[in-house]
Design an enzyme around this catalytic site. Structure first.
Site, PDB file in Angstrom:
ATOM      1  N   GLU A 181       0.741  -1.713   0.216  1.00 13.86           N
ATOM      2  CA  GLU A 181      -0.246   0.518   0.137  1.00 13.86           C
ATOM      3  C   GLU A 181       0.853   1.132   0.205  1.00 13.86           C
ATOM      4  O   GLU A 181       0.259   2.150  -0.900  1.00 13.86           O
ATOM      5  CB  GLU A 181      -0.859  -0.132   1.034  1.00 13.86           C
ATOM      6  CG  GLU A 181      -1.660  -0.982   1.067  1.00 13.86           C
ATOM      7  CD  GLU A 181      -2.717  -1.140  -0.412  1.00 13.86           C
ATOM      8  OE1 GLU A 181      -3.353   0.041  -0.453  1.00 13.86           O
ATOM      9  OE2 GLU A 181      -3.526  -1.683  -0.505  1.00 13.86           O
ATOM     10  N   SER A 465     -52.368 -29.282  34.635  1.00 11.21           N
ATOM     11  CA  SER A 465     -51.473 -29.963  36.125  1.00 11.21           C
ATOM     12  C   SER A 465     -49.512 -29.816  36.253  1.00 11.21           C
ATOM     13  O   SER A 465     -50.259 -30.308  37.430  1.00 11.21           O
ATOM     14  CB  SER A 465     -52.169 -31.097  35.741  1.00 11.21           C
ATOM     15  OG  SER A 465     -53.226 -31.932  35.667  1.00 11.21           O
TER      16      SER A 465
END
Length: 783
Positions: A181, A465
């Site tokens: 770069e 239940s």
């Protein structure tokens, strides 16, 4: 002379123009330069980036005695992206399985590990016999697999980033980036005139853009402050800011910012920023452990991260990597042999892992808790690490159990699938470690992408239940005439209950069948409604409601007679936490999702410890648990044994009268899980809990408990185990409390020492002499 004299006014004018023009330009340029400098300073010295908080699963301990396959060790490593290698694992994230060993290079992140640790699990028939540190040869008691990153907490753009100091970036990665770069980074002052000229010539020769002239400093300024628009004004501003930055900050400061800022790829909606995040994302390792080819791969991504993605374009990624390696060789950074070895290395990256949705309901719960503790800007910007209680493998198993269970129900009962996508059968599952309250898995529905509503924590439905254990526990705790034991005889017959308002309620058994006088154990095992309602009437509804709240139900429990049969609305998490009190021996541990919260620097901001309260005496918790074991052995959940679930466990089915809700909540000493099945629109399921919810529970618990040896529930001090007659509940003369004596007529029952019966029943005749037809019917009389 005249001509010469004529020039003087012109030169004077020109000089004045240049002087005043220069002054005017300076008057404009100097403030502009200062403004640019102030802008750069604010970014460099202030808050440069938002670091999203990371939500992590729990780590997983590995120790001697574990079956590695049953414990899911290979699957856990696979989920974390560990790769199998042929040689000895050298870098983090590698493993080598063998017939009698499993070698792992464990990543940092568990047990306070800050670096890679290489261990060897010595196996005997798949079970860990010992653990060795490969580097030291020392024996290790236990190691831990690092947690999974579940997700991040973002604001706006989903930028994943880990900050790293420039001194912690390996030199080969820095050199790879610079030769690619900005090879003259340490020679220019923000703008590289030679580099621009070289790029111009190269681009003219090729007829296309093959080189860029922007320096690292220019790229950083563009990323920090500017857009990607290709305009002259933007480029001029980029150059000016680069020069300003170079006059105010050192090369190493600029480089460090660049290494943390650069965009390097995408994972779904998440952008990958900075070399540290890229190193973990692509290779599953700390940057300092990157090899030469891996460093070159990351450097090669900078120009076009998505075009050179190793996931979507592996050939182009490898070609680009080799170009970086060639630049390194030509610059003298590596020699020819290193270059040849690197280009011959296959490009190997982690398998791309899509953002998980199987833990999304759990994540939503964590985020809601965090929102009450931290300001929003802290959660999205300060990089907190939230260590949670989630076991990712249990979560995966829970999700699959719910999805497979619902699919099986719809296949067996096609009417359940006729509602279409908007009215699909749903389910919820929550699993809790009872002694700590840690939520280990949570599923809020069949598919988070279709519905984000969390049925595990927000859907209030009637438990039917499954509420009855609270009624019987209230009876065990009662000190008055309503006090009962498992052997107390209760009348299971129709009756009318007139409440305080003068209203009459008549509880009915499922199918309209009644058994007459039965023990409290039988009434609970067979889920007998009339017998349970009689217990509730004797104990009193306020006592039952109060006990329900004490054990973990926050929802309202109106004192109506139908409360006895679960005609109230609770969430699956609430009901499961009630059963967790029983599993823990009477202690309530507040359900929690967060273990600790750490700052980005590792400081512990929140250290969660279990919030424990004594809810029920351990003797009564055990007695009720012993009764609930019979539900799986002989009662409404006995089909669990036919499904292959054999270990000691206790629980209760639940079905509402209109079969709109089906439940099963059950537990072992190590884990409690609750399952609800129903429709969001409250349509009829038409199936009891034993057929709709229990199979999902069995599927999940069978896998979740596979790593652990079966453990019985052990009676605490103050409990007596006696052999009793199964029908009458009376003790049998000369019999001991040994479960091996159990038969169709003999049961080993648990009593508080103060409740142990003393009247002996007739001795049980030999099996051949037992009268026929005197055992309880196999069919369940309730749900």
């Amino acid at each position: 002379m005249a001509l010469h004299r004529g020039r003087r006014p012109f030169l004077a004018f020109l000089g004045s123009f240049l002087l005043f023009g220069g002054i005017a330009t300076a008057l404009v340029a100097i403030p502009a330069w200062k403004r640019l400098g102030d802008t750069v300073d604010r970014k460099f010295n202030g808050h440069r980036w938002d670091f999203p908080s990371r939500i992590l699963s729990d780590e997983f301990p590995v120790h001697a005695g574990q079956d590695v396959v049953a414990a899911g060790v290979p699957r856990r490593l696979e989920r974390l992206g560990y790769r199998i290698v042929q040689g000895v694992p050298a870098t983090a994230g590698e493993m080598r399985p063998g017939r009698d060993s499993l070698e792992i290079a464990l990543r940092p992140g568990a047990q306070g590990r800050t670096s890679t640790r290489r261990v060897r699990l010595v196996l005997v028939r798949g079970v860990v016999s010992s653990i060795e540190d490969v580097d030291t040869g020392e024996s290790v008691a236990a190691v831990a697999i690092e947690p999974e990153e579940i997700t991040g907490i973002y604001a706006g753009d989903w930028e994943k980033r880990r900050a790293i100091r420039v001194v912690d970036v390996p030199p080969i990665l820095v050199r790879s980036i610079l030769v690619t770069e900005d090879s003259r980074f340490f020679d220019h002052h923000g703008v590289d005139v030679l580099g621009v000229g070289r790029a111009l010539v190269a681009n003219l020769r090729s007829g296309r853009v093959v080189q860029g002239g922007s320096t690292l400093t220019q790229q950083l300024m563009k990323n920090f402050f500017l857009t990607s628009d290709r305009t002259v004004s933007r480029k001029v501003r980029e150059v000016a800011m680069a020069v300003v930055a170079e006059t105010r900050y050192s090369k190493m400061q600029i480089l460090e910012n660049y290494l943390n800022e650069i965009y390097l790829g995408q994972r779904g909606a998440q952008g990958i920023y900075g070399v540290a995040e890229a190193s973990w994302f692509y290779f599953g390792k700390d940057p300092k452990e990157l090899s030469l080819p891996e460093a070159a791969t990351i450097a090669g991504l900078i120009r076009a991260p998505n075009a050179y993605s190793p996931f979507t374009a592996p050939a182009r990624a490898r070609e680009r990597r080799d170009t970086v390696l060639r630049l390194l060789r030509d610059a003298g950074e590596i020699d020819q042999s290193s270059f040849e070895a690197a280009v011959a290395t296959p490009l190997v990256v982690l398998d791309p892992r899509p953002e998980a949705t199987d833990s999304s309901w759990f994540v939503d719960l964590v985020k809601a808790e965090l929102a009450g503790r931290f300001p929003p800007h802290v959660l999205v910007a300060e990089g907190l690490e939230i260590h949670t209680t989630l076991d990712p493998l249990l979560q995966e198993q829970a999700t699959k159990a719910v999805q497979a269970g619902l699919a099986s129900l719809e296949k067996a009962h096609p009417a359940l699938a006729k509602g279409g996508a908007e009215r699909r059968l749903e389910a919820a599952l929550v699993a809790i470690a009872p002694h700590t309250g840690e939520i280990r898995a949570l599923v809020g529905g069949r598919d988070y992408r279709s519905s984000q509503f969390d049925r595990a924590t927000k859907a209030r439905r009637q438990p039917g239940s499954a509420f009855k254990p609270i009624v019987y526990l209230a009876g065990l705790l009662s000190s008055g005439p309503a006090h009962l034991t498992p052997a107390t005889i209760v009348e299971d017959a129709p009756f009318a209950w007139v409440d305080d308002g003068g209203r009459t309620w008549r509880p009915e058994n499922d199918g309209g069948r009644y058994l007459g006088p039965v023990t409290a154990r039988t009434a609970l095992e067979q889920s007998l409604n009339a017998a349970t309602a009689r217990v509730a009437r004797g104990v009193g509804l306020p006592a039952i409601a109060s006990l329900g709240h004490t054990m973990g139900i926050a929802s309202d429990l109106p004192p109506h007679p139908s409360l006895a049969l679960g005609a109230v609305e609770v969430t699956p998490l609430e009901l499961t936490s009630v059963y967790a009190v029983l599993a823990s021996g009477g202690t309530r541990a507040e359900p929690r999702t967060i273990r600790r919260v750490e700052s980005r620097s590792g400081e512990v901001l929140v250290g969660e410890t279990p919030e424990m309260t004594a809810a029920v005496p351990p003797e009564d918790a055990f007695v009720l648990t012993h009764m609930l074991e019979g539900v799986l052995d002989r009662g409404t959940a006995r089909s669990s044994r036919a499904m292959g679930f054999e270990r000691p466990a206790a629980g209760k089915t639940g079905t509402t009268n209109d079969t709109r809700d089906a439940w099963f909540v059950g537990f072992t000493p190590d884990l409690v899980a609750g399952v609800w099945v129903g429709f969001d629109q409250r349509g009829q399921v038409g199936l009891p809990g034993s057929k709709a919810a229990l199979p999902i529970w069995v599927d999940f618990m069978s896998k979740a408990l596979a790593p652990l040896p079966p453990r019985p529930f052990l009676p605490p001090p103050g409990v007596t185990m006696l052999a009793v007659d199964r029908r009458s509940g009376l003790p049998l003369g000369g019999a001991l409390g040994d479960r091996s004596l159990e038969s169709d007529r003999v049961l080993v029952e648990a009593f508080r020492e103060t409740d142990a019966p003393v009247v002996a029943a007739p001795a049980v005749p030999p099996a051949a002499e037992q009268p026929e037809g005197e055992t309880l019917p196999e069919a369940g009389w309730g749900t």
